[in-house]
Design a protein around this motif. Sequence first.
Motif, PDB file in Angstrom:
ATOM      1  N   LEU A   1       1.331 -19.993   5.647  1.00  0.00           N
ATOM      2  CA  LEU A   1       1.849 -21.042   6.674  1.00  0.00           C
ATOM      3  C   LEU A   1       3.374 -20.808   6.774  1.00  0.00           C
ATOM      4  O   LEU A   1       3.746 -21.624   7.633  1.00  0.00           O
ATOM      5  CB  LEU A   1       1.664 -22.311   6.224  1.00  0.00           C
ATOM      6  N   HIS A   2       3.981 -19.741   6.245  1.00  0.00           N
ATOM      7  CA  HIS A   2       5.483 -19.668   6.297  1.00  0.00           C
ATOM      8  C   HIS A   2       5.756 -18.042   6.821  1.00  0.00           C
ATOM      9  O   HIS A   2       4.788 -17.399   6.208  1.00  0.00           O
ATOM     10  CB  HIS A   2       6.045 -19.913   5.376  1.00  0.00           C
ATOM     11  N   THR A   3       6.623 -17.609   7.567  1.00  0.00           N
ATOM     12  CA  THR A   3       7.015 -16.300   7.634  1.00  0.00           C
ATOM     13  C   THR A   3       8.230 -15.873   6.724  1.00  0.00           C
ATOM     14  O   THR A   3       8.755 -16.457   6.082  1.00  0.00           O
ATOM     15  CB  THR A   3       7.640 -16.061   9.172  1.00  0.00           C
ATOM     16  N   PRO A   4       8.201 -14.570   6.781  1.00  0.00           N
ATOM     17  CA  PRO A   4       9.127 -13.833   5.778  1.00  0.00           C
ATOM     18  C   PRO A   4      10.472 -14.276   6.374  1.00  0.00           C
ATOM     19  O   PRO A   4      11.188 -14.591   5.453  1.00  0.00           O
ATOM     20  CB  PRO A   4       9.064 -12.281   6.088  1.00  0.00           C
ATOM     21  N   GLY A   5      10.640 -14.086   7.593  1.00  0.00           N
ATOM     22  CA  GLY A   5      12.133 -14.765   8.006  1.00  0.00           C
ATOM     23  C   GLY A   5      12.438 -16.035   7.502  1.00  0.00           C
ATOM     24  O   GLY A   5      13.573 -16.471   7.165  1.00  0.00           O
ATOM     25  N   GLU A   6      11.535 -16.921   7.742  1.00  0.00           N
ATOM     26  CA  GLU A   6      11.704 -18.406   7.413  1.00  0.00           C
ATOM     27  C   GLU A   6      11.868 -18.581   5.854  1.00  0.00           C
ATOM     28  O   GLU A   6      12.785 -19.285   5.460  1.00  0.00           O
ATOM     29  CB  GLU A   6      10.386 -19.024   7.602  1.00  0.00           C
ATOM     30  N   ILE A   7      11.161 -17.848   5.009  1.00  0.00           N
ATOM     31  CA  ILE A   7      11.310 -17.945   3.556  1.00  0.00           C
ATOM     32  C   ILE A   7      12.598 -17.375   3.043  1.00  0.00           C
ATOM     33  O   ILE A   7      13.532 -17.989   2.195  1.00  0.00           O
ATOM     34  CB  ILE A   7       9.958 -17.278   2.795  1.00  0.00           C
TER      35      ILE A   7
ATOM     36  N   ASP B   1      -0.424 -22.993  11.296  1.00  0.00           N
ATOM     37  CA  ASP B   1      -1.468 -22.279  10.595  1.00  0.00           C
ATOM     38  C   ASP B   1      -0.875 -20.875  10.551  1.00  0.00           C
ATOM     39  O   ASP B   1       0.086 -20.602  10.763  1.00  0.00           O
ATOM     40  CB  ASP B   1      -2.752 -22.369  11.362  1.00  0.00           C
ATOM     41  N   ALA B   2      -1.852 -20.031  10.057  1.00  0.00           N
ATOM     42  CA  ALA B   2      -1.464 -18.456   9.861  1.00  0.00           C
ATOM     43  C   ALA B   2      -0.913 -17.955  11.176  1.00  0.00           C
ATOM     44  O   ALA B   2      -0.665 -17.009  11.210  1.00  0.00           O
ATOM     45  CB  ALA B   2      -2.654 -18.086   8.998  1.00  0.00           C
ATOM     46  N   HIS B   3      -1.510 -18.621  12.347  1.00  0.00           N
ATOM     47  CA  HIS B   3      -1.114 -17.868  13.378  1.00  0.00           C
ATOM     48  C   HIS B   3      -0.054 -18.478  14.290  1.00  0.00           C
ATOM     49  O   HIS B   3       0.002 -18.138  15.639  1.00  0.00           O
ATOM     50  CB  HIS B   3      -2.474 -18.011  14.267  1.00  0.00           C
ATOM     51  N   ARG B   4       0.490 -19.479  13.803  1.00  0.00           N
ATOM     52  CA  ARG B   4       1.829 -20.017  14.294  1.00  0.00           C
ATOM     53  C   ARG B   4       1.540 -20.669  15.779  1.00  0.00           C
ATOM     54  O   ARG B   4       2.497 -20.848  16.628  1.00  0.00           O
ATOM     55  CB  ARG B   4       3.001 -18.988  14.540  1.00  0.00           C
ATOM     56  N   GLY B   5       0.379 -21.096  16.104  1.00  0.00           N
ATOM     57  CA  GLY B   5       0.174 -21.722  17.251  1.00  0.00           C
ATOM     58  C   GLY B   5       0.578 -22.888  17.535  1.00  0.00           C
ATOM     59  O   GLY B   5       0.830 -23.961  16.778  1.00  0.00           O
ATOM     60  N   GLU B   6       0.801 -23.337  18.547  1.00  0.00           N
ATOM     61  CA  GLU B   6       1.156 -24.473  19.099  1.00  0.00           C
ATOM     62  C   GLU B   6       0.120 -25.725  18.797  1.00  0.00           C
ATOM     63  O   GLU B   6       0.387 -26.798  18.541  1.00  0.00           O
ATOM     64  CB  GLU B   6       1.714 -24.626  20.663  1.00  0.00           C
TER      65      GLU B   6
END
Length: 607
Positions: free
Chosen positions: A133-139, A48-53
């Motif tokens: 749902l994705h981070t800048p580093g990931e993209i 989700d937008a909060h990257r929670g487990e």
Amino acid sequence: MTAQTFPPAKFQSFVEKADKKHVGPRLTALRAAMAKAGVDAFLIPRADAHRGESVPASEARLAWVTGFTGSAGLAVVGARKAGLFVDSRYTLQAPAQTDTAKVKVQEWLLGGISPEVADYAPKGGTIAYDPWLHTPGEIRDLAAKLDGRARLVPGSNLVDTIWTDRPDAPVSTVEFLGHNRAGQTATDKIAEIQKSLATDHADAAVLTLPESICWLLNMRGRDVPNTPFVLGFAILRKAGQPTLYLDPAKITDDIRKALDGVARVASSRTLPAALAKLGKAGKAVLIDPASAPEAIAAALKNAGAKLVEKRDPVLLPKSRKNAAELAGMREAHLLDGVALAKFLAWFDATAPQGDLTEIGIVTALEAFRREEETCVDASFDTISGAGPNGAIVHYRVSDKTDRRLAPGEIMLVDSGAQYLSGTTDITRTLATGRPTAEQQDRYTRVLKGMIAISMARFPKGTTGAQIDVLARQFLWQDGVTYNHGTGHGVGAYLGVHEGPVGISSRYTTPFEIGNIISNEPGYYKTGEYGIRIENLITVVESATFPGYFEFETLTLAPIDKRLIEMKLLTKAERKWLDGYHQRVWKEIGPRVKGKVKDWLKEATEEL
């Protein structure tokens, strides 16, 4: 009924709907939405937008589409085929949960999204994704890997357009911790982080991780299963009060009153405007490229902000537990030790009868923990693996996979709880009969590794990557290993998994006093059995050698001696285990009685 009954019923009813029989129709509907949007493929992360487990049912898109309920994974849906990428923990679980005739399950190693997602779009085609749902580093990493094979296109979430019965976003009660539990005021914590912003030459930071926000403001909630989080965002400026952005339904008079003079409260709907304001003012804004949504980074950048990409400034201070937090964690492990003594005594008396099932074992363990009124949740879904299911590292039992434990098999139980005082996480591997020579050998090598970490003494500046080999060396000597980390950070009545410290090759942040980490080497023989032994440990200063650190063990539960091959243990290892069991008896013994006390006395006797 599912194995874990701690989470809210609404979440459980959703999990029951995450079934492989729905995969085909949902893929068809999604492809229709893709065609309408003019894209060739769509990414569906387990995030989700909060990257929670743990994610609320309203955010569990990967499970809804594919049936896969693991805590990490990503699906890519193309016009004609779909793929589900999972790590080594889920290579057995994922195929069992999804429709493999329609979804290809692929293993990917840690290190970002696999470039093989390009195989699901035509050459030069478009792969759409939800930037929340994705981070800048990931993209950035994925774009570099694709190298022009496909083009990444941000947009709205296409799953949401077809998910007609999507659950509502959670609105839960919020509680605020007193000084006896937090050990530091929110105002002091805010001032500490503001100093770090000045060091990083940032005018503000956008906080997106709920554990960071909850720790900073001394608040907890019930928005997700297993973890006492309040989901929201925060903007922390280098001076003045931070602003907490929440779903309007959560903003009550009590919340405003509790945060009066500490933080402002605003609707999450106003966050885009606040980001734009920072950008228009030309502010330098810190975001964590590994956890912040790409949508936030893009909004800031497009508005004119200067991005300062650094690790979330709360993570490291949060990992250094203060005296009050450590006291709470020790109390939680005492409470958990009582529950575990009752459970293990019950297990030993019941298992030989051959009537126990994996779900029955989870239910019993939950009941013993529930006897303590301050136990509010499980800290994660219990891993209850009988025989061959124990070899599935992150196995999650369900009605469909529930297995009866046959006498003579090995039982692996990895579980934890959230007490108001702290968070626990423990794994015990249990004998139900006479183990084989191979099982004893492997168990003892795992135990030796766990003891090696427990006894480690190391200089200040040492990292988890440097000591990981201590746990693996005995398995390596016999040509075997395990494909997971040896330890992860643990929060204080927060997430059972937290950074930035841990024990594996990927943890390069040095240990500091107050860090709490799991110590859990293992061994898994596919189709036969699994072994893992886990305690939680905390970093303390060595009383003997200035400038050196050691570990204090927090977990208080017997380690099954019946699986030990005694000749493999050294005198020092035997001494450590006997000392540990003496401590368990001393601290837990007075808290139990009757048959449980009798069992505990025998279980903690010297080797």
